[in-house]
Design an enzyme around this catalytic site. Structure first.
Site, PDB file in Angstrom:
ATOM      1  N   CYS A 158     -45.728 -45.602 -16.915  1.00  0.00           N
ATOM      2  CA  CYS A 158     -45.726 -44.731 -18.094  1.00  0.00           C
ATOM      3  C   CYS A 158     -45.849 -43.259 -17.684  1.00  0.00           C
ATOM      4  O   CYS A 158     -46.911 -42.810 -17.252  1.00  0.00           O
ATOM      5  CB  CYS A 158     -46.883 -45.138 -19.003  1.00  0.00           C
ATOM      6  SG  CYS A 158     -47.192 -44.011 -20.372  1.00  0.00           S
ATOM      7  N   CYS A 212     -48.461 -41.191 -19.612  1.00  0.00           N
ATOM      8  CA  CYS A 212     -49.811 -41.590 -19.185  1.00  0.00           C
ATOM      9  C   CYS A 212     -50.234 -40.800 -17.952  1.00  0.00           C
ATOM     10  O   CYS A 212     -51.368 -40.315 -17.870  1.00  0.00           O
ATOM     11  CB  CYS A 212     -49.856 -43.083 -18.859  1.00  0.00           C
ATOM     12  SG  CYS A 212     -49.458 -44.170 -20.243  1.00  0.00           S
TER      13      CYS A 212
END
Length: 128
Positions: free
Chosen positions: A28, A31
Site C-alpha cells: 500500500c 500507507c
C-alpha cells in the site's frame, strides 16, 4: 508465540487501554507515505499505535470490517470512538489531538468546588 498471536495480544491490550489500530499492507503506497506522519502524531500526542498488516491478519481485518488501506481505528476503553479511512493528514491530526485531550483530562474539582472546600479553612480577617 506466532506473529498473528502476538499481533492479536497487542490489539487486545490497545483496545482496553486506548489508542489507535493502524491497518496497513506492505504493498500500500499511501500507507508507506503516511506512516512517518502517524509516528510523529503518536509521539507528540502520547497516543499508542499498533500496526496490523491485513495480509498477515485477515481475521482482524474482517473482525474490524476494514475495506481499504490505510484505515485507522481509535479506541477508548474497548470502544471504537473514531475511524479514519485513507491517508487524510488533517483528519488524522484532529483525531490524535482529540485522543490527547481525553487522556490529559484529570478529574480535579472545579474552581468553585475548590473555593468552597478551602473557604472553611480560611482564617478570620479580624481578631476579637
Amino acid at each position: 508465540m506466532s506473529d498473528t498471536t502476538s499481533t492479536r495480544s497487542r490489539v487486545d491490550r490497545l483496545r482496553k487501554g486506548g489508542g489507535v489500530l493502524k491497518f496497513t499492507a506492505s504493498w500500500c503506497g499511501p500507507c508507506r507515505v503516511i506512516a512517518p506522519f502517524v509516528g510523529q502524531l503518536s509521539n507528540r500526542c502520547g497516543v499508542p499505535v499498533v500496526s496490523v498488516d491485513v495480509d498477515d491478519n485477515e481475521d482482524l481485518r474482517e473482525e474490524f470490517e476494514v475495506r481499504a488501506m490505510p484505515t485507522f481505528l481509535f479506541f477508548e476503553k474497548n470502544k471504537e470512538i473514531g475511524r479514519v479511512v485513507g491517508a487524510n493528514r488533517e483528519e488524522l491530526q484532529k483525531k490524535f489531538e482529540e485522543m490527547k485531550e481525553k487522556t490529559n483530562q484529570i478529574s480535579l474539582p472545579s474552581v468553585s468546588e475548590a473555593s468552597l472546600t478551602t473557604s472553611a479553612w480560611a482564617l478570620p480577617t479580624t481578631m476579637e
